[in-house]
Design a protein around this motif. Sequence first.
Motif, mmCIF file in Angstrom:
data_model
loop_
_atom_site.group_PDB
_atom_site.id
_atom_site.type_symbol
_atom_site.label_atom_id
_atom_site.label_comp_id
_atom_site.label_asym_id
_atom_site.label_seq_id
_atom_site.Cartn_x
_atom_site.Cartn_y
_atom_site.Cartn_z
ATOM 1 N N ALA A 1 0.825 -1.207 0.000
ATOM 2 C CA ALA A 1 0.000 0.000 0.000
ATOM 3 C C ALA A 1 0.862 1.261 0.000
ATOM 4 O O ALA A 1 0.521 2.251 -0.658
ATOM 5 C CB ALA A 1 -0.934 -0.018 1.203
ATOM 6 N N PHE A 2 1.983 1.238 0.719
ATOM 7 C CA PHE A 2 2.875 2.396 0.711
ATOM 8 C C PHE A 2 3.472 2.599 -0.677
ATOM 9 O O PHE A 2 3.503 3.717 -1.195
ATOM 10 C CB PHE A 2 3.982 2.239 1.751
ATOM 11 N N GLY A 3 3.930 1.520 -1.293
ATOM 12 C CA GLY A 3 4.456 1.623 -2.658
ATOM 13 C C GLY A 3 3.419 2.174 -3.608
ATOM 14 O O GLY A 3 3.728 3.004 -4.467
ATOM 15 N N MET A 4 2.172 1.734 -3.450
ATOM 16 C CA MET A 4 1.108 2.236 -4.319
ATOM 17 C C MET A 4 0.892 3.727 -4.095
ATOM 18 O O MET A 4 0.600 4.463 -5.035
ATOM 19 C CB MET A 4 -0.183 1.453 -4.070
ATOM 20 N N SER A 5 1.086 4.198 -2.873
ATOM 21 C CA SER A 5 0.949 5.643 -2.618
ATOM 22 C C SER A 5 2.026 6.433 -3.346
ATOM 23 O O SER A 5 1.856 7.614 -3.629
ATOM 24 C CB SER A 5 1.003 5.939 -1.116
ATOM 25 N N GLY B 1 -3.444 9.651 4.640
ATOM 26 C CA GLY B 1 -2.841 10.363 3.515
ATOM 27 C C GLY B 1 -2.288 9.409 2.468
ATOM 28 O O GLY B 1 -2.461 9.612 1.263
ATOM 29 N N TYR B 2 -1.639 8.346 2.931
ATOM 30 C CA TYR B 2 -1.108 7.350 1.998
ATOM 31 C C TYR B 2 -2.232 6.601 1.282
ATOM 32 O O TYR B 2 -2.125 6.304 0.093
ATOM 33 C CB TYR B 2 -0.174 6.370 2.712
ATOM 34 N N ILE B 3 -3.313 6.306 1.989
ATOM 35 C CA ILE B 3 -4.453 5.645 1.350
ATOM 36 C C ILE B 3 -5.036 6.531 0.261
ATOM 37 O O ILE B 3 -5.342 6.068 -0.842
ATOM 38 C CB ILE B 3 -5.530 5.266 2.389
ATOM 39 N N GLU B 4 -5.176 7.810 0.540
ATOM 40 C CA GLU B 4 -5.708 8.745 -0.455
ATOM 41 C C GLU B 4 -4.835 8.755 -1.718
ATOM 42 O O GLU B 4 -5.339 8.668 -2.835
ATOM 43 C CB GLU B 4 -5.787 10.150 0.147
ATOM 44 N N LYS C 1 -5.711 7.017 -5.578
ATOM 45 C CA LYS C 1 -5.599 7.781 -6.826
ATOM 46 C C LYS C 1 -4.677 7.082 -7.822
ATOM 47 O O LYS C 1 -4.918 7.112 -9.024
ATOM 48 C CB LYS C 1 -5.088 9.197 -6.541
ATOM 49 N N ASN C 2 -3.623 6.452 -7.337
ATOM 50 C CA ASN C 2 -2.649 5.808 -8.219
ATOM 51 C C ASN C 2 -3.102 4.446 -8.744
ATOM 52 O O ASN C 2 -2.734 4.057 -9.856
ATOM 53 C CB ASN C 2 -1.305 5.630 -7.491
ATOM 54 N N TRP C 3 -3.874 3.716 -7.970
ATOM 55 C CA TRP C 3 -4.218 2.340 -8.305
ATOM 56 C C TRP C 3 -4.854 2.178 -9.678
ATOM 57 O O TRP C 3 -4.454 1.280 -10.429
ATOM 58 C CB TRP C 3 -5.082 1.735 -7.203
ATOM 59 N N PRO C 4 -5.837 2.983 -10.076
ATOM 60 C CA PRO C 4 -6.452 2.754 -11.398
ATOM 61 C C PRO C 4 -5.452 2.759 -12.543
ATOM 62 O O PRO C 4 -5.577 1.976 -13.483
ATOM 63 C CB PRO C 4 -7.450 3.907 -11.527
#
Length: 114
Positions: free
Chosen positions: A58-62, A99-102, A106-109
Amino acid sequence: MGGYDVVAYFTNNQPVKGDSAITAEWNGAVWRFASEDNKSAFVASPEKYAPQYGGYCAFGMSRGYKAPTQPEAWTIVDNKLYLNYNLEVRDTWKTDTNGYIEKADKNWPEVKSK
């Protein structure tokens, strides 16, 4: 998920190895479970138990990239399972989880198909 029972994160509050004889297919992957009850719970509602961002860190995805995860480096936030690269990264993740989840949301799609 590397053979770990994703339901157990919610019911046992820890990673538990899944049994190769108790599996279900979902979203192009084979999922292992520690019990038939956990398998049934997952099959009834896989989105409830599956880790966010396809099980990538999840951090990498952020930060906009996919990274592998360790089963021990996890958190549940708002009834969603998030995995991290390792325990050190999870400590960083916990400094601003929302903040990282937000950012990751946004990045995941864009990143998920890469």
